[in-house]
Design a protein around this motif. Structure first.
Motif, mmCIF file in Angstrom:
data_model
loop_
_atom_site.group_PDB
_atom_site.id
_atom_site.type_symbol
_atom_site.label_atom_id
_atom_site.label_comp_id
_atom_site.label_asym_id
_atom_site.label_seq_id
_atom_site.Cartn_x
_atom_site.Cartn_y
_atom_site.Cartn_z
ATOM 1 N N ILE A 185 -56.449 48.381 -16.771
ATOM 2 C CA ILE A 185 -55.537 49.533 -16.838
ATOM 3 C C ILE A 185 -56.396 50.591 -16.128
ATOM 4 C CG2 ILE A 185 -54.871 51.271 -18.435
ATOM 5 C CD1 ILE A 185 -54.269 48.917 -20.605
ATOM 6 N N SER A 186 -57.509 50.567 -16.387
ATOM 7 C CA SER A 186 -58.205 51.799 -15.704
ATOM 8 C C SER A 186 -58.352 51.619 -14.053
ATOM 9 C CB SER A 186 -59.569 51.894 -16.090
ATOM 10 O OG SER A 186 -59.892 52.139 -17.423
ATOM 11 N N PHE A 187 -58.185 50.445 -13.787
ATOM 12 C CA PHE A 187 -58.163 50.100 -12.212
ATOM 13 C C PHE A 187 -56.802 50.621 -11.671
ATOM 14 C CE2 PHE A 187 -57.344 47.413 -8.510
ATOM 15 C CZ PHE A 187 -58.444 47.624 -7.664
ATOM 16 N N PHE A 188 -55.728 50.264 -12.291
ATOM 17 C CA PHE A 188 -54.560 50.725 -11.735
ATOM 18 C C PHE A 188 -54.345 52.308 -12.066
ATOM 19 C CE2 PHE A 188 -53.543 46.374 -12.405
ATOM 20 C CZ PHE A 188 -53.366 46.072 -10.906
ATOM 21 N N TYR A 189 -54.779 53.062 -12.920
ATOM 22 C CA TYR A 189 -55.035 54.463 -13.141
ATOM 23 C C TYR A 189 -55.597 55.077 -12.008
ATOM 24 C CZ TYR A 189 -55.251 58.989 -14.844
ATOM 25 O OH TYR A 189 -55.154 60.443 -14.775
ATOM 26 N N TYR A 190 -56.904 54.462 -11.650
ATOM 27 C CA TYR A 190 -57.689 54.988 -10.691
ATOM 28 C C TYR A 190 -56.841 54.970 -9.144
ATOM 29 C CZ TYR A 190 -61.342 54.432 -14.119
ATOM 30 O OH TYR A 190 -62.133 54.577 -15.169
ATOM 31 N N ILE A 191 -56.235 53.931 -9.170
ATOM 32 C CA ILE A 191 -55.476 53.899 -7.714
ATOM 33 C C ILE A 191 -54.471 55.046 -7.607
ATOM 34 C CG2 ILE A 191 -53.611 52.690 -6.543
ATOM 35 C CD1 ILE A 191 -55.088 49.979 -7.400
ATOM 36 N N TYR A 192 -53.679 55.126 -8.994
ATOM 37 C CA TYR A 192 -52.617 56.219 -9.018
ATOM 38 C C TYR A 192 -53.689 57.833 -8.719
ATOM 39 C CZ TYR A 192 -50.136 59.969 -11.225
ATOM 40 O OH TYR A 192 -49.290 61.185 -11.670
ATOM 41 N N GLY A 193 -54.445 57.689 -9.470
ATOM 42 C CA GLY A 193 -55.428 58.991 -9.427
ATOM 43 C C GLY A 193 -55.948 59.431 -8.026
ATOM 44 N N MET A 194 -56.363 58.372 -7.236
ATOM 45 C CA MET A 194 -56.829 58.641 -6.098
ATOM 46 C C MET A 194 -55.698 59.058 -5.311
ATOM 47 S SD MET A 194 -58.646 55.616 -3.374
ATOM 48 C CE MET A 194 -57.130 54.909 -3.453
ATOM 49 N N VAL A 195 -54.560 58.306 -5.240
ATOM 50 C CA VAL A 195 -53.545 58.529 -4.238
ATOM 51 C C VAL A 195 -52.938 60.116 -4.489
ATOM 52 C CG1 VAL A 195 -51.052 58.180 -3.918
ATOM 53 C CG2 VAL A 195 -52.910 56.218 -3.907
ATOM 54 N N TYR A 196 -52.764 60.356 -5.905
ATOM 55 C CA TYR A 196 -52.531 61.750 -6.363
ATOM 56 C C TYR A 196 -53.212 62.824 -5.639
ATOM 57 C CZ TYR A 196 -50.774 65.674 -9.071
ATOM 58 O OH TYR A 196 -50.438 66.809 -9.420
ATOM 59 N N SER A 197 -54.735 62.443 -5.842
ATOM 60 C CA SER A 197 -55.557 63.492 -5.298
ATOM 61 C C SER A 197 -55.648 63.507 -4.067
ATOM 62 C CB SER A 197 -56.986 63.149 -5.984
ATOM 63 O OG SER A 197 -57.569 62.007 -5.220
ATOM 64 N N LEU A 198 -55.396 62.668 -3.195
ATOM 65 C CA LEU A 198 -55.324 62.810 -1.654
ATOM 66 C C LEU A 198 -54.121 63.471 -1.367
ATOM 67 C CD1 LEU A 198 -56.665 59.301 -0.653
ATOM 68 C CD2 LEU A 198 -57.527 61.407 -0.331
ATOM 69 N N ILE A 199 -53.105 63.298 -1.970
ATOM 70 C CA ILE A 199 -51.619 63.776 -1.650
ATOM 71 C C ILE A 199 -51.623 65.327 -2.119
ATOM 72 C CG2 ILE A 199 -49.223 63.929 -2.032
ATOM 73 C CD1 ILE A 199 -49.388 61.012 -2.429
ATOM 74 N N SER A 200 -52.097 65.870 -3.153
ATOM 75 C CA SER A 200 -52.133 66.944 -3.636
ATOM 76 C C SER A 200 -52.942 67.888 -2.976
ATOM 77 C CB SER A 200 -52.384 66.838 -5.220
ATOM 78 O OG SER A 200 -53.844 66.814 -5.509
ATOM 79 N N THR A 201 -54.000 67.626 -2.160
ATOM 80 C CA THR A 201 -54.932 68.492 -1.379
ATOM 81 C C THR A 201 -54.359 68.825 0.009
ATOM 82 O OG1 THR A 201 -56.479 66.699 -0.832
ATOM 83 C CG2 THR A 201 -56.799 67.961 -2.706
#
Length: 144
Positions: A128-144
């Motif tokens: 679950i953490s792995f897939f959440y980290y994928i989401y968090g990484m993509v979101y942090s790259l898009i939001s900046t």
């Protein structure tokens, strides 16, 4: 698209979590082999005990990175497992070296089932953490 410390943290967390998933799978397989009498408990404990501290330290390191970059939700979803790791290591059997698994008690039915359940729960949390980290990484790259 900028590369910031948060994105770096999520990339490190993805790589580290892949190792943690490997540790959890190895844990489940090792105790399944003990349950089906495929392997000697002394050999199995000798192969599992050296992996305990690296697993715990890697998990704590990933969460320290989350703490430093202010990713509070990612940190909060891992705090219960970190607390369990600390409790489990503090209450481990008396042994001569580092590790959790004592070959003389590991084959007891309640200990074996608890260790199997622990491995499956860790695997679920790490996936679950792995897939959440994928989401968090993509979101942090898009939001900046």
């Amino acid at each position: 698209m900028a590369f910031n410390f948060t994105a770096f943290t999520y990339i490190v967390a993805l790589i580290g979590d892949a190792f943690l998933i490997f540790f959890a799978i190895f844990h489940v397989i090792a105790f399944d082999e003990l349950k089906t009498d495929y392997k000697n408990p002394i050999d199995q404990c000798n192969s599992l005990n050296p992996l305990v501290l690296p697993e715990y330290l890697l998990h704590i390191f990933i969460n320290l990175l989350f703490l430093f970059c202010g990713e509070w939700f990612s940190l909060c979803i891992n705090i219960p497992l970190i607390a369990y790791h600390i409790w489990r290591y503090k209450n481990r059997p008396v042994m001569s070296g580092p590790g959790l698994y004592d070959p003389t008690t590991v084959l007891k039915t309640d200990t074996l089932s608890r260790n199997m359940r622990e491995g499956w729960i860790k695997l679920a949390v790490y996936l679950i953490s792995f897939f959440y980290y994928i989401y968090g990484m993509v979101y942090s790259l898009i939001s900046t």
